[in-house]
Scaffold this active site. Sequence first.
Site, PDB file in Angstrom:
ATOM      1  N   SER A   5      20.384 -37.200 -37.679  1.00  0.00           N
ATOM      2  CA  SER A   5      20.441 -35.494 -38.272  1.00  0.00           C
ATOM      3  C   SER A   5      21.670 -35.117 -37.421  1.00  0.00           C
ATOM      4  O   SER A   5      21.332 -33.552 -38.186  1.00  0.00           O
ATOM      5  CB  SER A   5      19.710 -35.044 -36.622  1.00  0.00           C
ATOM      6  N   SER A  64      17.897 -32.790 -38.181  1.00  0.00           N
ATOM      7  CA  SER A  64      17.448 -31.707 -36.561  1.00  0.00           C
ATOM      8  C   SER A  64      18.412 -31.028 -36.998  1.00  0.00           C
ATOM      9  O   SER A  64      18.192 -29.399 -36.486  1.00  0.00           O
ATOM     10  CB  SER A  64      16.767 -32.375 -35.250  1.00  0.00           C
ATOM     11  N   LYS A  74      25.772 -26.056 -32.225  1.00  0.00           N
ATOM     12  CA  LYS A  74      23.718 -26.705 -32.004  1.00  0.00           C
ATOM     13  C   LYS A  74      23.215 -25.864 -30.787  1.00  0.00           C
ATOM     14  O   LYS A  74      23.982 -25.729 -29.735  1.00  0.00           O
ATOM     15  CB  LYS A  74      23.576 -28.002 -32.744  1.00  0.00           C
TER      16      LYS A  74
END
Lengths: 483, 95
Positions: free
Chosen positions: A171, A147, A72
């Site tokens: 997330s 997210s 990420k």
Amino acid sequence: MDPSTLTISQLRAAYGDGSVTPADAVRSILAAADARDAELGGYLSLDGETALAAAEAADLSLPLGGVPIAIKDNLHVKGQPCGCASKILTGYVAPYDATVIARLRAAGAIPLGRTNMDEFAMGSSCENSAIRPCRNAWDPERVPGGSSGGSATVVAADEAIAALGSDTGGSVRQPAGHSGCVGLKPTYGRVSRFGLVAFASSLDQIGPLTKSVEDSATLLQVLAGADERDSTCLDAPVPDYRASLRGTAGLQGLRIGLPKEFFGDGLDSRVRGLVEQAIDRMKSLGAETVEVSLPHTDYGVATYYIIATAEASSNLARFDGIRYGHRTAQPVDLLDLYRRSREEGFGPEVKRRIILGTYVLSSGYYDAYYLRAQKVRTLIRNDFDKAFAHCDVIAGPVTPTPAFRIGDNDADPLALYLADLFTLPANLAGLPGISVPCGLATEGGSKLPVGLQFLAKPLGEPDLFRAAHGWEQSGHWQESVLG
Amino acid sequence: MPELNVRYVADLARLALSEAEVALYQEQLSHILSHVDKLTELNVDGIEPSAHALPAGGALRPDEARPERCLGQEATLSNAPQRWQDQFRVPKVVE
């Protein structure tokens, strides 16, 4: 066989019998990304050359030797961009490795690619990426969740073997649920956050998104453990997580708590049906169900959005255009430099949360908002303490509905916040949680994955793996379809 | 609850918002705060606040310099928007 479609365990077995090399795996991922990512937008960048060099030098004797892992965009990988999908970090290059990256490298893994996300991890749909849109691998008209939407998309689309994400209010678990993969949020403090760009420090945890429960356990084994560079990291022994992977035999005698607040009005009928079917099957294989109550569930969203925004407003004060990140052109003085650099660099959701967080911490409002929210947080923790006196895991849906269409919630940020009600409590209470796919909801010609969530008491990851692996091994989740 | 003044709070947060943004956030945040006010329904008298979910931390070590664990000057300055010699360059602060 295309290596990009494999799980970590399958890839390691293929390395073992010589049918695949790490360089084959990296090339296969690059080809898959080449074929699909222009549309899906799961990656923000992919440094194939560095990964290929690492693949050539891979030590296959290590536990994750030669396994590429997507990362990420809020985790520092030395020498790679780390932009949090924000314009304010355009051009920022990580000068060091996050602890999780150092641990992956020490175990032989290869960080490959920066995955798309909501800017600074603020959002539940990936629509807040300031860099490029990200789409659901099962239906590109829909959001992948967020997210960690990019991490979910690349795993679901076989553009990665597995990925790391971060989970502040769901997330990791929520995009995993929307995208048909396995997402784990470990206990608060189980995994070091050193090198994770902070959003809300009392809530953030790093966790893996994988194609199987076994891979989730394999990755946690490497990631977990004390770190002197993160003072909130727990100095608790790391158990053998793989020992809790006992297939359907592990369901024998498992006590599953079902909170009535997780099955109330507003839950999509297909989500309810698929989650209930999964629990029924687990019962038929020896699990027991217990009714429990989490009476403060309804207050989770309000509590979370005070605490998370307050902490975010403080953490994001560091983006001031001085030491790194975007600096406005020709500022007249220092204050003007701060104000315009931040105004130009941050996107709308980030600004909204900074303002809310600054407000709830400001003089005269602190007691009414922030302190009160911290007290309600205690009540939410107490609810879980009571519930776990009667069960090993709590089960329920990950989200009230399957993934929605891109743009459907643009006008109403609160509506989107309210959909986080099942995932936020684990962060507020510091509990570990896992999302595993439990079926497909049909909608307008699409089949949309639905996630089943398990929660456990602090450091109860072995209970999560036992439950999730038992469910996963009981059949093929794609065969459960509800319209 | 008294009204949120977006312009005032944005100044505290060092954000130079446009008029259009002020109007948008005023409306959206008022809506969000009306939901947040739900917390006043609960009696929290005598409840201890939780700053963290779990009693973590307290991981202190001896107060000794460990330069080998530091990033170093070049790496620290490597992302500087503007640099002058071995320093971050900023607009003039003192007349």
